[in-house]
Design a protein around this motif. Structure first.
Motif, mmCIF file in Angstrom:
data_model
loop_
_atom_site.group_PDB
_atom_site.id
_atom_site.type_symbol
_atom_site.label_atom_id
_atom_site.label_comp_id
_atom_site.label_asym_id
_atom_site.label_seq_id
_atom_site.Cartn_x
_atom_site.Cartn_y
_atom_site.Cartn_z
ATOM 1 N N MET A 1 0.823 -1.204 0.000
ATOM 2 C CA MET A 1 0.000 0.000 0.000
ATOM 3 C C MET A 1 0.861 1.260 0.000
ATOM 4 S SD MET A 1 -3.095 1.070 2.589
ATOM 5 C CE MET A 1 -4.005 -0.403 2.163
ATOM 6 N N GLN A 2 1.946 1.223 0.767
ATOM 7 C CA GLN A 2 2.870 2.361 0.802
ATOM 8 C C GLN A 2 3.477 2.598 -0.573
ATOM 9 O OE1 GLN A 2 5.874 2.037 3.826
ATOM 10 N NE2 GLN A 2 6.984 3.833 3.100
ATOM 11 N N GLN A 3 3.886 1.468 -1.209
ATOM 12 C CA GLN A 3 4.472 1.570 -2.540
ATOM 13 C C GLN A 3 3.450 2.127 -3.541
ATOM 14 O OE1 GLN A 3 6.019 -2.152 -3.983
ATOM 15 N NE2 GLN A 3 6.588 -1.277 -5.969
ATOM 16 N N LYS A 4 2.214 1.683 -3.400
ATOM 17 C CA LYS A 4 1.166 2.152 -4.311
ATOM 18 C C LYS A 4 0.925 3.651 -4.154
ATOM 19 C CE LYS A 4 -2.216 1.615 -7.249
ATOM 20 N NZ LYS A 4 -1.929 1.416 -8.685
ATOM 21 N N LEU A 5 0.940 4.135 -2.907
ATOM 22 C CA LEU A 5 0.745 5.569 -2.671
ATOM 23 C C LEU A 5 1.866 6.398 -3.305
ATOM 24 C CD1 LEU A 5 -0.531 5.567 1.029
ATOM 25 C CD2 LEU A 5 -1.807 6.337 -0.987
ATOM 26 N N GLU A 6 3.119 5.891 -3.183
ATOM 27 C CA GLU A 6 4.257 6.599 -3.764
ATOM 28 C C GLU A 6 4.153 6.618 -5.287
ATOM 29 O OE1 GLU A 6 6.359 8.407 -2.360
ATOM 30 O OE2 GLU A 6 5.995 7.881 -0.269
ATOM 31 N N GLU A 7 3.702 5.495 -5.863
ATOM 32 C CA GLU A 7 3.539 5.441 -7.320
ATOM 33 C C GLU A 7 2.464 6.434 -7.788
ATOM 34 O OE1 GLU A 7 2.592 1.424 -8.107
ATOM 35 O OE2 GLU A 7 4.681 0.689 -7.892
ATOM 36 N N ILE A 8 1.405 6.562 -6.994
ATOM 37 C CA ILE A 8 0.340 7.528 -7.333
ATOM 38 C C ILE A 8 0.877 8.956 -7.286
ATOM 39 C CG2 ILE A 8 -1.819 8.540 -6.487
ATOM 40 C CD1 ILE A 8 -2.663 5.717 -5.640
ATOM 41 N N GLY A 37 -11.707 8.389 -7.085
ATOM 42 C CA GLY A 37 -10.311 8.508 -7.482
ATOM 43 C C GLY A 37 -9.414 7.467 -6.840
ATOM 44 N N GLU A 38 -8.152 7.516 -7.262
ATOM 45 C CA GLU A 38 -7.198 6.484 -6.817
ATOM 46 C C GLU A 38 -6.858 6.606 -5.343
ATOM 47 O OE1 GLU A 38 -3.894 5.739 -9.293
ATOM 48 O OE2 GLU A 38 -4.963 6.138 -11.173
ATOM 49 N N ILE A 39 -6.753 7.835 -4.827
ATOM 50 C CA ILE A 39 -6.476 8.002 -3.389
ATOM 51 C C ILE A 39 -7.641 7.460 -2.568
ATOM 52 C CG2 ILE A 39 -6.142 9.700 -1.540
ATOM 53 C CD1 ILE A 39 -3.695 9.398 -3.253
ATOM 54 N N THR A 40 -8.861 7.738 -3.012
ATOM 55 C CA THR A 40 -10.043 7.225 -2.299
ATOM 56 C C THR A 40 -10.060 5.702 -2.310
ATOM 57 O OG1 THR A 40 -11.273 9.196 -2.975
ATOM 58 C CG2 THR A 40 -12.557 7.316 -2.195
ATOM 59 N N ALA A 41 -9.655 5.125 -3.419
ATOM 60 C CA ALA A 41 -9.626 3.661 -3.521
ATOM 61 C C ALA A 41 -8.641 3.068 -2.526
ATOM 62 C CB ALA A 41 -9.264 3.259 -4.948
ATOM 63 N N ILE A 42 -7.498 3.757 -2.348
ATOM 64 C CA ILE A 42 -6.502 3.265 -1.376
ATOM 65 C C ILE A 42 -7.067 3.353 0.032
ATOM 66 C CG2 ILE A 42 -4.256 3.760 -0.338
ATOM 67 C CD1 ILE A 42 -4.012 2.399 -3.013
ATOM 68 N N LEU A 43 -7.712 4.489 0.315
ATOM 69 C CA LEU A 43 -8.236 4.678 1.670
ATOM 70 C C LEU A 43 -9.304 3.640 2.022
ATOM 71 C CD1 LEU A 43 -8.488 8.583 1.756
ATOM 72 C CD2 LEU A 43 -6.804 7.138 2.912
ATOM 73 N N LYS A 44 -10.016 3.150 1.020
ATOM 74 C CA LYS A 44 -11.035 2.143 1.284
ATOM 75 C C LYS A 44 -10.422 0.808 1.707
ATOM 76 C CE LYS A 44 -14.653 3.992 -1.727
ATOM 77 N NZ LYS A 44 -15.471 3.752 -2.944
ATOM 78 N N GLN A 45 -9.122 0.644 1.430
ATOM 79 C CA GLN A 45 -8.457 -0.605 1.811
ATOM 80 C C GLN A 45 -7.849 -0.540 3.211
ATOM 81 O OE1 GLN A 45 -5.597 -1.663 -1.239
ATOM 82 N NE2 GLN A 45 -6.980 -1.005 -2.909
ATOM 83 N N MET A 46 -7.980 0.599 3.853
ATOM 84 C CA MET A 46 -7.371 0.777 5.181
ATOM 85 C C MET A 46 -7.941 -0.207 6.203
ATOM 86 S SD MET A 46 -5.160 3.356 5.037
ATOM 87 C CE MET A 46 -5.084 4.114 6.626
#
Length: 339
Positions: A1-8, A37-46
């Motif tokens: 998830m951290q890597q995905k955030l950095e890629e975004i 959006g992509e940030i929202t999608a990441i936050l849903k995985q928290m």
């Protein structure tokens, strides 16, 4: 998830740097920061993270969001500045180019001649009086000593509205109204439109303009009339103008005269304008008939007076060397711009 955030973060900045307009920037904002959006999608995985990892990922996600928002703000500011620059370049004014001036109108030649006449007669102590264009038979004819069988009463010449009401054929009617209301001494002129049933041609119109004048006082003579009209003519046509008085007849004056001026086109030598005579008729005048004075309640044994009627249209055409009276009414800008 951290890597995905950095890629975004990296991808968003790269795409913002390559955006070409404000719409592209706004599309990227929706793509990365919108509800889907992509940030929202990441936050849903928290929710799948452990209690220890969740705060760290939440903090990182907020940092990435803030970083992208800042990058979007910078990109949008640059786009706005670019758009403003293009607009200013497109709307730039060359101050060295001569400006476009608004066309300013001027007085119609009829009005300028009328104003000149008013100034002349005011300088001699005359008042300017107005009267109705729809008149009664009494004021237009009877009070002016025009008998029932006079040709001016013919339906061919006068526009009758009813048996007793008509469009005035002369502004002399206002002289009668003035004498009824005022006591001598009287000095007045009455300019205005008048109507007669004439065919339209180069010298006639069913609607034209007159300036009638009247003086009533003790001891008024033909010499006063002559001096007044000579002064007017020389002011209008120039100091070298010659004035000629010819005997004539009008029902409301006795004696009556026609007044001619030397032709301004040829100086009195004779030309097409004056039909070879060297003279141009401009008005009719005379001493006010005693019957007219008496009918207005003025004692003709104590007072006398003179009256005159100037054809403003004739005066204007001769003053400005206009060959056709119709030009005064057609509103042709090519003609009017000459004045």
């Amino acid at each position: 998830m951290q890597q995905k955030l950095e890629e975004i973060r990296v991808a968003a900045k790269a795409e913002l740097a390559a955006a070409e307009d404000a719409k592209a920037v706004d599309d990227l904002r929706v793509r990365y920061l919108g509800k889907k959006g992509e940030i929202t999608a990441i936050l849903k995985q928290m929710g799948s993270l452990s209690a220890e990892e969740r705060p760290k990922m939440g903090q990182l996600a907020n940092e990435v969001r803030a970083d992208i928002e800042n990058a979007i703000a910078v990109a949008m500011s640059e786009m706005n500045a670019k758009a403003l620059k293009l607009r200013l370049e497109k709307e730039a004014l060359d101050v060295s180019i001569p400006g476009k001036t608004d066309e300013v109108g001027s007085l119609h030649p009829l009005n300028s001649t009328l104003n000149k006449l008013i100034d002349i007669f005011k300088s001699m102590g005359f008042d300017v009086v107005d009267g109705p264009e729809i008149e009664t038979d009494y004021y237009n004819f009877e009070a002016l000593n025009v008998p029932q069988d006079h040709p001016a009463r013919d339906m061919q010449d006068t526009f009758y509205l009813t048996e007793n009401m008509l469009l005035r054929t002369q502004t002399s009617a206002t002289q009668i109204r003035t004498m009824e209301k005022r006591t001598p001494p009287i000095r007045m002129i009455c300019p205005g439109r008048v109507y007669r049933s004439d065919d339209v041609d180069a010298t006639h119109s069913p609607v034209f303009h007159q300036v009638e004048g009247l003086v009533v006082d003790k001891g008024i003579t033909m010499c006063d009339l002559k001096g007044t009209l000579e002064t007017m003519a020389k002011e209008i046509y120039g100091s070298d103008t010659k004035v000629k008085f010819r005997p004539s007849f009008f029902p409301f004056t006795e004696p009556s005269v026609e007044v001619d001026v030397s032709c301004s086109e040829c100086g009195g030598k004779g030309c097409r304008v004056c039909k070879g005579s060297g003279w141009i008729e401009i008005l009719g005048a005379g001493m006010v008939h005693p019957k007219v004075l008496a009918g207005c309640g003025i004692d003709p044994e104590e007072y006398s007076g003179f009256a005159f009627g100037i054809g403003l249209d004739r005066l204007t055409t001769t003053r400005h060397k206009i060959s056709d009276i119709r030009l005064l009414f057609e509103n042709d800008l090519r003609f009017l711009k000459q004045f």
